[in-house]
Write a protein that holds these residues in place. Sequence first.
Motif: not given
Lengths: 363, 531
Positions: A65-74, A334-337, A339-349
Motif C-alpha cells: 500500500t505505501p508504494a501505491a500511495w507514494q508513487d501514485y497517490g492511490m 492522486d490524493h497526495r497532499g 488533508e485527510l490523508y496525512k496519516s498515509w504520508n506518514k505511514s509511507a514515509k
Amino acid sequence: MKNKKWLRSVAFILLLAVAFVGVSQCYGIPNSYDTRNLAAFDDEKEGTIDGLVFGTSVIGYSWNTPAAWQDYGMAIYHMGTSEQPFAVIRPFMDYALKKHDIKYAVIDVHGLRSKTVISSLKATKVRSAYLNFPGEFSRFKVLHAIFDYAEMAFEFYGKPKDGKYVNLNDKSYYLPLYIFHSRWVDGLKKSDFVTVENKYMGANDRKNAFGVMDCSGYLNLWDYEITGEIDGFQRQQLEMLFEYGKEKNIELIFISLPSFRTKDEQRELSNLIKFCNEQGYDTIDFADETVLNEAGIDLKKDFVNKGHLNSRGGIKSTKYVCEFLKEKGYYTPDHRGEELYKSWNKSAKAYFNFYENGWKNKK
Amino acid sequence: MTLISVEFALFWLVTALLYFVFPLKYRWTVLLGSSLLFYFWNGLGTGYFMLFTVAAVYVTGLLLDKYNNEHKDYLKSHPDMTRDEKKALKQKMQKKKRCILSAGLVVSFAFLVFLKYFNFLSGQAFSVLSLFGVKGTAPKIDLALPLGISFYTLQATSYIVDVYRGKLAAEKNFAKMTLFVSFFPQIIQGPIGRFGHMAPQLFEGHRFDFREAKFGTQLFLWGLIKKLTLAEYMGIIADEIFGNYTQYKGLIILFGAMVYGVQVYADFSGGMDMISGVAQVFGIKMAVNFERPYFARSVSEFWRRWHITLGAWMRDYVFYPLSLSKAFANMGKKTRKVFGTYIGKMLPTFLASFIAFFLVGVWHGSSYKYVVYGLWNSVIISGSILLEPVYKKIIEKLKINTECFSWQLFQILRTFLLVSVGRIFSRADSLMISFNMIKNMFSEFNPWVLTNGTLYTFGLQPRQMFLVFLVIIVLFVVSLMQEKGMKIRESLEKQNMLFQWLVIIGAIIFVAIYGAYGDQFNAADFVYQQF
C-alpha cells in the motif's frame, strides 16, 4: 424494594458483561502480520478509501500500500489475510461501504484454488479472518458467510477428516474466549492489551521481508497450456461475486500474483483468470512471462520463497497493478497532499525508511 | 446436553422462566416437561427404560398402598380384634405385600442388571464354562446405558420400599411419579432422593424467590469452579499416572491415587453443587450428598460424609434390614457360642456391612475391581471396629492425647491415605492393574520425586500446578469455614454490595479464564455420570 432488586440485577449483569468483554478482548486471537491491517481498518477516516485489495498471503507479500500511495497517490486498502476464505470478500466490502465510497476491488484468485478453498477453512484461518475483523457485530455476518461457504465447499470437495477444519456447529466461534482463554498458561503479552498498530498499512514488514531466494529454476512451472475449465464450486463463487459487484456498483479486477505452484495448480489459477476475463472483467496473470517482464520482477532476487515475493518484489508487483488500474481508467485520483490523508504520508514515509534500512542492513 | 454447556444454561433459563410464568398449581408440569425433554435429548432410545422403571414402581406402589389401606380399614372396622388376630392379619398382609414388593424390585432392578451387568456376567459365565470344555462366544448386548440408571433405580426402589413399610402413601398420579424419578438436574448423577423429601417440593409450586435464585446460581458457580479449575486439571495428572502405571513407582503411585481422590471429590461434589444450585433456583432443596469427607477421622465417618445419599440408601434398605433380620439375629446367637460374645455380637453387623459395601462396589460398575473397592472399605471399617479395644489399650499405654489437634490431624491424614489407596481399585483399568500398582507403590521409596520437578512431568505446566494448588487452598479454607458452621453464601450476603459483586464477577471471570474447557482441553464428563 422489589424494583430495586431488579435494578441491581440489571446493573450486575451489565458490570459482568463489561468485565467479560474486557477479558475477551485480551484473550482474543494474537495479532499477526496478516491481520493487523484488517483490525486497523476503522482507523481510516471516512470517505478516504477508493479501492480494496483481497487475497491470501500471496497478496500479503505482493501488495504494498505505501508504494501505491507514494508513487501514485492511490488510496487502496489491503484487506487480505493468510489463506483468506474467499467468502469473506463480500461481507468485508459491505463493511467498507458503510464508511467509504468503494469504486473497485482487486482480488487475487489464489484463495479460490480448490486446495486453498479447503485449507482456508481450517479453524485457525477462519478465526484469523473473522476475529480480526473490525466491526464487533459485522463479525457474525462474516462468520455466517464463511459457514455457508464451508458448507458448499465441503459438499463439493468433501470435508477432510483430520478435525482441524471449521465445525459449522461450533459455538465457540461466537465466544472466542472459549478457545483462547487457555493462553493464560503462556501468559499475556503487552500486545494483548494495547491497540493494534498498523504503522505500515499492512505492507510487508515480516522478518523475511528482505529474504531472497533464487526462483529462476522454477520458471518451467509457468510453462503450460491453459486447458480445461474451472470447477462448479469456483464458478458459483465467482458468479456470486460478479453479481455482488454489479449490485453494489463496485468494479472487480481479478489477478493472480506471482507464486510458483505445481503445473496443475498454476493451470487452475490461469483458468480462474481466464474465466473472469471471459466474463468481461479485467485480469492480470503474473504467470504470463510478458507480464512478469513488464513488471520487472527478477526471479533471482525478488522472491523470498517459492510462493511469495519479498518486499522488493512486492513493490514491483504493486506498481504494475497501479499502472494497470490507471491505464484501464479506474477511479484512481492522486490524493497526495490532501488533508485527510496525512496519516498515509506518514505511514509511507515510515515504511520506506524501514524498507531502505532493511535492505541496507541486508547488504 | 451436558451440565456444562451453553445448551444447558439456556435450557435452565427457559425452564425457570416457564416455571415462574405458569400458574402455581401447574408449575410441576413445567419441571416434568423439561425433565422428559432433557432425558430424551440425551438418549431417545434409552429413555424408555426409565419410563418402564417408573411404570413398575408406580404400579407396585399402588398395589402396596391398596393392601396398606385394606389392612388399616380392616383394623378400623374390627376394633374388637385380639392381639393374636391382629398379628395373624399383619402377617397375612405382609406376605402379600412382600410378594408385590419383590416383583416390583425384581422388575426395577432387572433393567439395571440387564443393561449394566449382562455383558460382564455372560463373559464370566462363559469363562467358567470354558473350563469345562464348553466352547463359544459370550453373548453381548450393545446398548448405551440409560442416563442415570444407577441413580434413578435406587431412587425409584426406595419409594416402593417406603410404601411397603407404610411410611408413604402411594402416588396416584403417574406424571408426578415420572417427575420424581426423572427430575432433570438430579437424573445425571444424583443425589439419590427420597420420595418423602422430594415429592412435596417438586409437586408444590414455588414462588420466585430472589434470594433462592441468587444462592442457587452462586452454588452452581462454586460447583463449576470445582469441576473446571480443579477436577479437570487433577484428571490430567491422574490419567497420566494411571494410564502409564508401569513407568511409575513408589510415591508417584500414591501421589496419583491422592490426586485422583481430589479429582473425584472436586468432580462429584462440584457436580452436586451445580445440580443443587439448579434445583434451588426453582425453590427445591436437594438432599446433601457431601459433608467435607476429607475431614473424616475414620473410614466409617468418611462414608457418612461421602456420597451420603448412596450410603443412606444402603443403610436403610440393605444394612439395617439385614442386620436386624431374624436370620442374622439367629446367626449372631450361634456365633456367640463359637467365637465369644464380642465377635458373636459384631459378626452379623460385619456381614451386613460386608454385603452393603459389596453392593456399593458393584453399583459403581461391572468389574471385579469395583467389588474389591467396596470390600476394601468394608474390611477397613470392620477391622477398625474389631481392633478398637486394642487401639484403646495402645493409646492408653502410650498416653496419647486424643483430644488435641495433632491427633485429629493424624486421623484425618490416615483416613485420607486409606481412602486413597482404596481409590486405586476404582480408578485402575482392571483389578490386576490395581494390584500391580499397589505392588509398584511399595517397590521403591523415592521421596525426592516430590522436590526434583517430577511433579511437573505429568501433563501440567508449572502455572497450571500453581493454579491447582491455589484452588485447593481456597477449597480447603471454604471447607474449614463450613466445618466450623459458617454459611458462606449467607456470610457473603451480609457484606457490602460492591464486595459481593466483585467476588461473584471475579469468580465468573476466574472460571472463564482458568477453567479447563474448550479446544485445548478434552473436558470430560462427570466421573460419577458413568456409574
